[in-house]
Scaffold this motif. Structure first.
Motif, PDB file in Angstrom:
ATOM      1  N   SER A 294       0.801  -1.228   0.000  1.00  0.00           N
ATOM      2  CA  SER A 294       0.000   0.000   0.000  1.00  0.00           C
ATOM      3  C   SER A 294       0.834   1.277   0.000  1.00  0.00           C
ATOM      4  O   SER A 294       0.376   2.330  -0.447  1.00  0.00           O
ATOM      5  N   GLY A 295       2.043   1.194   0.553  1.00  0.00           N
ATOM      6  CA  GLY A 295       2.864   2.387   0.678  1.00  0.00           C
ATOM      7  C   GLY A 295       2.498   3.262   1.856  1.00  0.00           C
ATOM      8  O   GLY A 295       3.152   4.267   2.131  1.00  0.00           O
ATOM      9  N   ALA A 296       1.443   2.900   2.585  1.00  0.00           N
ATOM     10  CA  ALA A 296       1.018   3.676   3.757  1.00  0.00           C
ATOM     11  C   ALA A 296       1.927   3.354   4.938  1.00  0.00           C
ATOM     12  O   ALA A 296       2.512   2.269   5.019  1.00  0.00           O
ATOM     13  N   ASP A 297       2.045   4.318   5.846  1.00  0.00           N
ATOM     14  CA  ASP A 297       2.867   4.066   7.025  1.00  0.00           C
ATOM     15  C   ASP A 297       2.026   3.434   8.125  1.00  0.00           C
ATOM     16  O   ASP A 297       0.804   3.277   8.008  1.00  0.00           O
ATOM     17  N   ALA A 298       2.686   3.076   9.231  1.00  0.00           N
ATOM     18  CA  ALA A 298       2.021   2.358  10.305  1.00  0.00           C
ATOM     19  C   ALA A 298       0.885   3.160  10.915  1.00  0.00           C
ATOM     20  O   ALA A 298      -0.174   2.613  11.255  1.00  0.00           O
ATOM     21  N   ALA A 299       1.056   4.461  11.057  1.00  0.00           N
ATOM     22  CA  ALA A 299       0.017   5.298  11.658  1.00  0.00           C
ATOM     23  C   ALA A 299      -1.239   5.317  10.781  1.00  0.00           C
ATOM     24  O   ALA A 299      -2.367   5.208  11.276  1.00  0.00           O
ATOM     25  N   GLN A 300      -1.035   5.459   9.456  1.00  0.00           N
ATOM     26  CA  GLN A 300      -2.179   5.474   8.541  1.00  0.00           C
ATOM     27  C   GLN A 300      -2.917   4.144   8.545  1.00  0.00           C
ATOM     28  O   GLN A 300      -4.143   4.094   8.578  1.00  0.00           O
ATOM     29  N   LEU A 301      -2.152   3.044   8.514  1.00  0.00           N
ATOM     30  CA  LEU A 301      -2.771   1.722   8.499  1.00  0.00           C
ATOM     31  C   LEU A 301      -3.465   1.411   9.823  1.00  0.00           C
ATOM     32  O   LEU A 301      -4.528   0.789   9.842  1.00  0.00           O
ATOM     33  N   ALA A 302      -2.878   1.848  10.923  1.00  0.00           N
ATOM     34  CA  ALA A 302      -3.501   1.623  12.233  1.00  0.00           C
ATOM     35  C   ALA A 302      -4.852   2.317  12.305  1.00  0.00           C
ATOM     36  O   ALA A 302      -5.830   1.766  12.826  1.00  0.00           O
ATOM     37  N   ALA A 303      -4.936   3.528  11.774  1.00  0.00           N
ATOM     38  CA  ALA A 303      -6.205   4.251  11.770  1.00  0.00           C
ATOM     39  C   ALA A 303      -7.219   3.578  10.852  1.00  0.00           C
ATOM     40  O   ALA A 303      -8.403   3.471  11.177  1.00  0.00           O
ATOM     41  N   GLU A 304      -6.757   3.103   9.698  1.00  0.00           N
ATOM     42  CA  GLU A 304      -7.671   2.467   8.739  1.00  0.00           C
ATOM     43  C   GLU A 304      -8.264   1.174   9.285  1.00  0.00           C
ATOM     44  O   GLU A 304      -9.461   0.913   9.135  1.00  0.00           O
ATOM     45  N   TYR A 305      -7.412   0.367   9.911  1.00  0.00           N
ATOM     46  CA  TYR A 305      -7.862  -0.961  10.350  1.00  0.00           C
ATOM     47  C   TYR A 305      -8.211  -1.031  11.841  1.00  0.00           C
ATOM     48  O   TYR A 305      -8.582  -2.085  12.339  1.00  0.00           O
TER      49      TYR A 305
END
Length: 335
Positions: A294-305
């Motif tokens: 995805s290229g997203a960082d951990a903070a972005q993915l944590a918020a998404e999931y």
């Protein structure tokens, strides 16, 4: 209350049978529960539970105890077993689910009991309230679920509140035991408040009182309105998850088959990208590949999931072959 004497020897042949009565109706007693009561010399239990099996108790010593006398019941059972008697200590539902199994083992261990000490202990399982109430309202428990008691007589409220908040956030179907009594009226209100932080107000709720007993009552409502219902100590409250629905008087929680299969004209076909007997394309291995790509960082993915950021960061830091799995696992067993 005097503690049992751990030094007193037990007579041989003594036995304690922790008997789950299920909802109490004779049609729902297991064959072993009925046989255990027949085998017993002494039957001990809360007065209401004794009443449920009163016609099976002729010729037996019957000891009736009040609601808050669980330890007294266990001590009485131990004393009779030490005399060589066979004791049926009865609970509604299952003896190991908010029942007498736990208090009895606490008393036994404090008294120095071991499985080899001359008193046999048998747990006779029975259908718990979450099973019987679910059977009456449909199929609400066919995906992940949990049970939480709202009684704060022995458990601190902050502990209960943390559990409520965690399972509401995690989208479990939840069975609430001991939701309300004459003196404990606010706990169900606070449970509702915590759930509404994470769940839609129209989340389905089923309220079942006295399941399979003469005064049985079933009510369907919503999370927003559940505190308006008739709720008491003989009630179990079933709160659905984000996918639970009520249709034609039945509360159903989908297992997730529609994520993988399409059913048309009586035939089943897997959806594009899915394979029968294998994890979903969005299962663990597929999801790991997706987040890495995805290229997203951990903070972005944590918020998404809605997952902990440090957990996501650890996954992203793993070598690619470790994150995606070196070999494909064999097909899962059919349900």
């Amino acid at each position: 209350m005097n503690a049992p004497d751990p030094l007193r020897p037990a007579a041989s042949g003594g036995k304690i049978m922790l008997v789950g009565l299920g909802p109490g109706a004779h049609a729902h007693l297991t064959a072993r529960a009925r046989a255990a009561i027949a085998e017993a010399d002494t039957v001990i239990g809360y007065v209401t539970y004794i009443r449920l099996v009163a016609d099976l108790l002729e010729g037996k010593e019957v000891i009736r105890k009040s609601m808050t006398e669980e330890l007294d019941r266990a001590i009485e059972a131990l004393e009779r077993a030490r005399q060589g008697r066979k004791v049926a200590l009865v609970s509604s539902g299952d003896a190991g689910v908010y029942g007498m199994a736990g208090p009895t083992f606490e008393v036994l261990f404090q008294a120095g009991w071991t499985p080899d000490s001359g008193i046999e202990v048998e747990i006779v399982p029975g259908a718990s309230a979450l099973n019987t109430c679910a059977a009456l309202v449909g199929a609400p428990l066919t995906h992940d679920f949990c049970a939480i008691s709202l009684s704060d007589l022995l458990t601190p409220w902050p502990t209960i509140a943390r559990r409520l908040d965690a399972v509401a956030y995690a989208d479990f179907v939840v069975a609430l035991y001991n939701p309300k009594s004459g003196r404990r009226t606010r706990q169900i209100v606070e449970a509702q408040r915590l759930f509404l932080r994470h769940r839609r107000p129209d989340t389905p709720v089923a309220i079942v009182k006295s399941a399979y007993r003469p005064k049985q009552r079933i009510e369907f409502t919503t999370l927003a309105r559940m505190t308006e219902a008739d709720i008491g100590m003989l009630t179990t409250v079933l709160i659905g998850n984000s996918n639970t629905f009520v249709r034609d008087g039945l509360m159903v929680t989908p297992r997730g088959y529609s994520n993988k299969y399409e059913v048309a004209a009586g035939e089943r076909a897997t959806r594009d990208g899915e394979r029968a007997g294998r994890s979903l394309s969005t299962g663990l291995e597929g999801w790991l590949q997706a987040i890495r790509a995805s290229g997203a960082d951990a903070a972005q993915l944590a918020a998404e999931y809605r997952l902990p950021q440090d957990y996501i960061a650890t996954l992203l830091a793993e070598p690619a072959d470790e994150a995606t799995g070196a070999a494909e696992a064999p097909p899962e067993a059919a349900v």
